[in-house]
Scaffold this active site. Structure first.
Site, PDB file in Angstrom:
ATOM      1  N   SER A 216      57.993  61.047  11.981  1.00 20.86           N
ATOM      2  CA  SER A 216      57.645  59.715  11.496  1.00 20.86           C
ATOM      3  C   SER A 216      57.080  60.145  10.184  1.00 20.86           C
ATOM      4  O   SER A 216      56.350  62.117   9.897  1.00 20.86           O
ATOM      5  CB  SER A 216      56.919  59.803  12.118  1.00 20.86           C
ATOM      6  OG  SER A 216      55.466  58.761  11.361  1.00 20.86           O
ATOM      7  N   TYR A 229      49.785  61.890  16.949  1.00 21.13           N
ATOM      8  CA  TYR A 229      50.586  61.548  17.472  1.00 21.13           C
ATOM      9  C   TYR A 229      50.997  61.925  16.141  1.00 21.13           C
ATOM     10  O   TYR A 229      52.155  62.789  15.998  1.00 21.13           O
ATOM     11  CB  TYR A 229      50.918  60.035  16.918  1.00 21.13           C
ATOM     12  CG  TYR A 229      51.528  59.335  16.288  1.00 21.13           C
ATOM     13  CD1 TYR A 229      52.298  59.100  18.122  1.00 21.13           C
ATOM     14  CD2 TYR A 229      51.937  58.367  15.189  1.00 21.13           C
ATOM     15  CE1 TYR A 229      53.963  58.466  17.259  1.00 21.13           C
ATOM     16  CE2 TYR A 229      53.188  58.222  14.717  1.00 21.13           C
ATOM     17  CZ  TYR A 229      53.701  58.070  15.962  1.00 21.13           C
ATOM     18  OH  TYR A 229      55.535  57.651  15.480  1.00 21.13           O
TER      19      TYR A 229
END
Length: 336
Positions: A216, A229
């Protein structure tokens, strides 16, 4: 030259006489040239009438993949007979990846704890990828059935928006706790590590394979309210580069893909996720959504199919010299 002009008598020829004689030897027989030219025209007319020239042109186009139309993309990026495992393929980006690969002819195995919808272009195997023994059973089952595993897409991921410290309300439900940490680390990192290990053992036998890790852009630049995350995604990008160095000698390519902000999925559209994200960023859910498109140079959210098509390309032979790198698919939001 005009022979009546007296000056012409003093003009030398352009070539010595010996060269003039040689040029005469190479003079063109105009009658024969005309005859051959007319014969060539007749042949061209014959080819046009029976479609020979069209066939030649079509063959040239068919043999050049870069000249194909969109409706021939399946042939340009043919994945027929490829066996691909995709984790978390029942929803979101994973589902789009499974469908893209399936359209291109691949045999797709979706490893997920949630069954997919009906009429999906994939096979489904229920698997808790946070457990090493279930990972090994999954890989053995797929390899035992097909005798090969050509690609692995480590797509499954969990994102819980959490503050490292909630200064307003210490130990609130939006402050990071051990269970949140373990959940994100297990799904996002542990599963990718041990799936890659189990699949790579099979790929080494065949001296080929592709491993795609879904990272990501938050892993490159960080993300407020998503410290763990983002850390897991950064770990995946680093893991990708490291194992690419180890596995390259066996013909195995490893690439990470970093999507940016995409259209809503079941996870990112849930009230629980949006409430948590808004709280950790000290704003409202509406403000979170409204700021997204303005932060993207292309001025829109990414489509899931756009990410999926990049993954399909990277698995194909068209990307045979790409490994050990991170491919950014964020519409320009980040350039890391």
């Amino acid at each position: 030259l005009n022979k009546s002009d007296d000056k012409s008598k003093n003009v030398r020829p352009c070539f010595p006489s010996c060269r003039v004689e040689k040029m005469k030897a190479f003079s063109i027989d105009t009658d024969k040239f005309k005859q051959n030219f007319e014969l060539m025209l007749e042949k061209l007319k014959q080819y046009e009438s029976d479609g020979t020239t069209t066939t030649v042109q079509n063959n040239a186009t068919n043999n050049n993949p870069h000249m194909k139309g969109e409706n021939e993309m399946e042939h340009w990026m043919d994945l027929e007979k490829r066996v691909v495992i995709v984790t978390g393929g029942s929803n979101g980006i994973g589902r789009a990846i499974c469908n893209s690969l399936g359209r291109l002819g691949a045999t797709v195995i979706n490893a997920d704890i949630t069954p997919p919808g009906e009429n999906e272009n994939m096979e489904y195997i229920s698997c808790d990828i946070t457990k090493k023994d279930e990972i090994e059973k999954l890989v053995e089952a797929v390899y035992g059935r097909y005798g090969r595993i050509d690609a692995l897409v480590n797509n499954a991921g969990v994102n819980r928006a959490r503050l490292l410290v909630d200064a307003k309300e210490p130990c609130s439900k939006y402050e990071l706790n051990e269970e949140d940490y373990e959940a994100m680390m297990s799904v996002n990192v542990k599963s990718a590590v041990f799936l890659s290990q189990a699949v790579a053992r099979k790929m080494i036998i065949h001296k080929q394979g592709v491993i795609i890790n879904m990272s990501s852009t938050s892993g490159a630049r960080g993300s407020a309210g998503q410290c763990i995350y983002a850390a897991t995604k950064s770990a995946l990008s680093s893991f990708t580069k490291s194992i690419a160095l180890e596995l390259g000698k066996y013909g195995i390519r490893v690439v990470a893909v970093t999507p940016g902000i995409n259209e809503k999925t079941a996870m990112t559209s849930s009230d629980a996720y949006m409430d948590a994200l808004a709280y950790t960023r000290n704003t409202t859910k509406e403000a979170v959504d409204s700021n997204y498109e303005a932060s993207i140079p292309l001025g829109r959210l990414g489509r899931l199919e756009e990410v999926a098509d990049v993954v399909s390309y990277l698995i194909s032979d068209r990307a045979s010299y790409i490994t050990g790198t991170v491919v950014n698919v964020s519409g320009g939001k980040t350039t890391d």
